[in-house]
Design an enzyme around this catalytic site. Structure first.
Site, PDB file in Angstrom:
ATOM      1  CG  HIS A 155      -0.262   0.285   2.533  1.00  0.00           C
ATOM      2  ND1 HIS A 155      -0.147  -0.904   3.561  1.00  0.00           N
ATOM      3  CD2 HIS A 155       0.157   1.028   3.163  1.00  0.00           C
ATOM      4  CE1 HIS A 155       0.336  -0.427   4.559  1.00  0.00           C
ATOM      5  NE2 HIS A 155       0.634   0.916   4.138  1.00  0.00           N
ATOM      6  CG  ASP A 186       0.047  -4.247   2.713  1.00  0.00           C
ATOM      7  OD1 ASP A 186       0.546  -3.539   1.779  1.00  0.00           O
ATOM      8  OD2 ASP A 186       0.005  -3.637   3.870  1.00  0.00           O
ATOM      9  CB  SER A 264       3.686   1.533   6.187  1.00  0.00           C
ATOM     10  OG  SER A 264       2.187   1.223   6.590  1.00  0.00           O
TER      11      SER A 264
END
Length: 577
Positions: A155, A186, A264
């Site tokens: 993402h 992911d 992230s």
């Protein structure tokens, strides 16, 4: 978590609080600075298909270049080699402070391999599929591994137009190339062509799956500052998690270290300085504090080895069945199970799954690849724990064979099945491709996907979308690999379509009496139509009738009025007449 994202769709609503309220919980997916991407997820552990209960919301932790909030105050641990780094101790037990400080210190030599990821995104507009949305930028974290490669979250680079990387202590941003994106897990893999980027940096090494209460240190570039940040905690849970990016269920670690926007893609280190995971989402709720989630090494290595083996990401396979727990003794007796037999009952088999030829409804799965399955659908796991048997399936690769032992009419049978990726009638994503569309007579046809529903009805699409579409999303199974659910997305008003203006998101069932298989087949049939009238059979027993010659002639004027470049998307234009 700052949420600047507006709800899209035809029914504008006031934006809800990102931190959740009442019983609603937000999970923050991956830390990327800027507008955090939110995705609501639901799960049904018994059938492994999503339900409609309002569960916790998971947010991607992506920092999208918004005003940074002040850093969270915490203890500071000195890094004598690289300056002072912030380490927030999230455990309330002071007895763990020394242990966490030691873990952070051991992770310090590896922190030069942690990079900051800058990405410019241009998302598709699923409601107006002939155009894209306004571009925006984000920042997240990543780290260098062997083979001149960098790992980050999927993402973090989704719908990217440009990706740049910056090393710790450097003032130079290097252009990066995206090698592969694993949407289900992911994870994304990048590389940099400039040899200067790789100088003086040692790739990270991966460690084993940690145990409960093992110390972990999360390193990255979250909001609150421009320099590298360190937060420490312990592993508090190991189980099958819902990966919010596309609502898949894979092995995950829950930790009590802070994971904020920008974290992230950053690595999580063990006390030996080895990478044991990738930070990717966090739980935001008024009753929960410091709950973060990490992608563990088994999932990471599956992604890497899949890419190395096939030259591309092929995904995580599924067994292709819906199953029911067998905890009720009367239910077990009714299917002929012996006292010492355990397993789960097959409710339905996916028609597109390779095993649909051998597995049957009401079969009881007793074991998978020699591992016995309990009546609650779990199997043995590390350290005396139990875990859902989907974990066993996820360790396989697409195209692999597996042996399944089943009980059928009181007889034990064993089959060799081939595992494949899951084919959903309404897919959770479209693999980064632009959405397909077809326009004739002002009618805009498109294929339904989860991003489309989110675009039309906002993050609460599971409650606001039409009931029939939700029923197809949650329960329908594709009958063939190329089947799609085609709808009239909207009607661009013109004289030719008077009286049809209020048609919105209604499924197309047939054209001139012939069933619709997918959007491509509909476009081909319309383009080839020589009959006087075109008749579209829609859901709710509605029909649309247009004079063929007039409708096709009016299409070009309608496109010009709405500044639409083409009557169909590029993928259809290549295959239609």
């Amino acid at each position: 978590m700052v949420d600047l994202k507006r709800k899209r769709g035809r029914k504008p609503k006031n934006a809800g609080s990102d931190s959740g309220g009442g019983a609603e919980t937000a999970v923050d997916e991956g830390a990327v600075s800027a507008n955090p991407v939110e995705t609501a997820t639901n799960g049904d552990t018994q059938t492994h298909r999503r339900g409609r209960g309002r569960l916790r919301k998971v947010e991607e932790v992506v920092d999208r270049d918004i005003a940074a909030s002040p850093e969270r105050r915490g203890h500071r641990f000195p890094d004598h080699n690289h300056g002072e780094l912030t380490a927030t101790v999230l455990s309330g037990d002071l007895r763990h402070v020394a242990e966490l400080a030691t873990a952070a210190a051991k992770a310090a030599p590896s922190m030069d391999a942690v990079v900051k990821v800058f990405c410019v995104h241009t998302d598709p507009n699923f409601s107006l599929p002939w155009q894209r949305k306004r571009q925006y930028s984000s920042s997240s974290s990543g780290f260098i591994i062997s083979g001149k490669r960098v790992l980050t979250n999927a993402h973090s680079v989704e719908h990217h137009t440009q990706v740049k990387l910056k090393k710790r202590g450097s003032d130079t941003k290097y252009l990066a190339t995206v090698l592969s994106i694993g949407t289900e897990c992911d994870i994304a893999m990048l590389t940099v062509n400039d040899d200067e980027f790789w100088e003086g940096v040692s790739p990270l090494e991966f460690g084993d799956l940690p145990a409960l209460q093992d110390a972990v240190t999360v390193v990255g570039y979250p909001i609150g500052g421009d320099t590298i940040s360190v937060t420490s905690g312990v592993v508090s849970r190991i189980e099958i998690l819902s990966y919010v990016h596309v609502s898949t269920e894979l092995l995950g670690l829950q930790i009590d270290a802070a994971i904020n926007s920008g974290n992230s893609g950053g690595p999580a280190f063990n006390d030996k300085g080895k990478c044991v995971g990738i930070a990717f989402q966090s739980l935001k709720h008024e009753d929960a504090e410091n709950i973060g989630y990490v992608i563990p090494t088994p999932v990471i290595m599956h992604f890497i080895q899949d890419y190395e083996k096939n030259g591309a990401y092929t995904g995580f396979p599924v067994i292709g069945v819906e199953w029911q727990k067998m905890e009720n003794p009367d239910l077990r007796k009714s299917v002929g199970m012996a006292h010492n037999q355990k397993g789960v009952r097959i409710r339905r088999v996916e028609p597109t799954a390779p095993e649909s030829n051998v597995l049957k409804p009401s079969d009881v799965i007793l074991s998978f690849d020699g591992v016995d399955i309990a009546n609650d659908g779990t199997g043995p796991f590390l350290h005396g724990e139990r875990i859902g048997f989907s974990y066993l399936v996820s360790q396989k690769y697409t195209g692999d064979d597996a042996r399944v032992k089943v009980l059928r009419k009181s007889k034990t049978l064993e089959f060799k099945i081939k595992l494949n990726a899951h084919k959903r009638l309404i897919p959770a994503h479209i693999k980064g491709k632009p959405p397909s569309y077809y326009i004739v007579g002002g009618f805009v046809f498109t294929a339904v996907s989860v991003p489309y529903l989110r675009s039309e009805y906002g993050k609460d699409y599971e409650f606001d979308a039409p009931v029939k579409l939700l029923d197809k999303l949650l329960h329908a199974m594709a009958q063939s690999i190329d089947e799609q659910l085609v709808v009239v997305s909207q009607v661009l008003v013109a004289d030719i379509n008077i009286g049809y203006e209020e048609l919105v998101n209604t499924q197309v069932l047939a054209f001139n009496g012939k069933p619709i298989k997918n959007l491509k087949s509909l476009a081909n049939m319309v383009e080839a139509c020589k009959e006087e009238y075109m008749k579209f059979d829609l859901d709710y027993d509605q029909i649309v009738v247009l004079q063929t010659k007039n409708a096709k002639a009016a299409t070009s004027d309608i496109l010009a009025m709405h500044c639409i470049p083409s009557a169909m998307s590029d993928d259809l234009n290549e295959s239609c007449f």
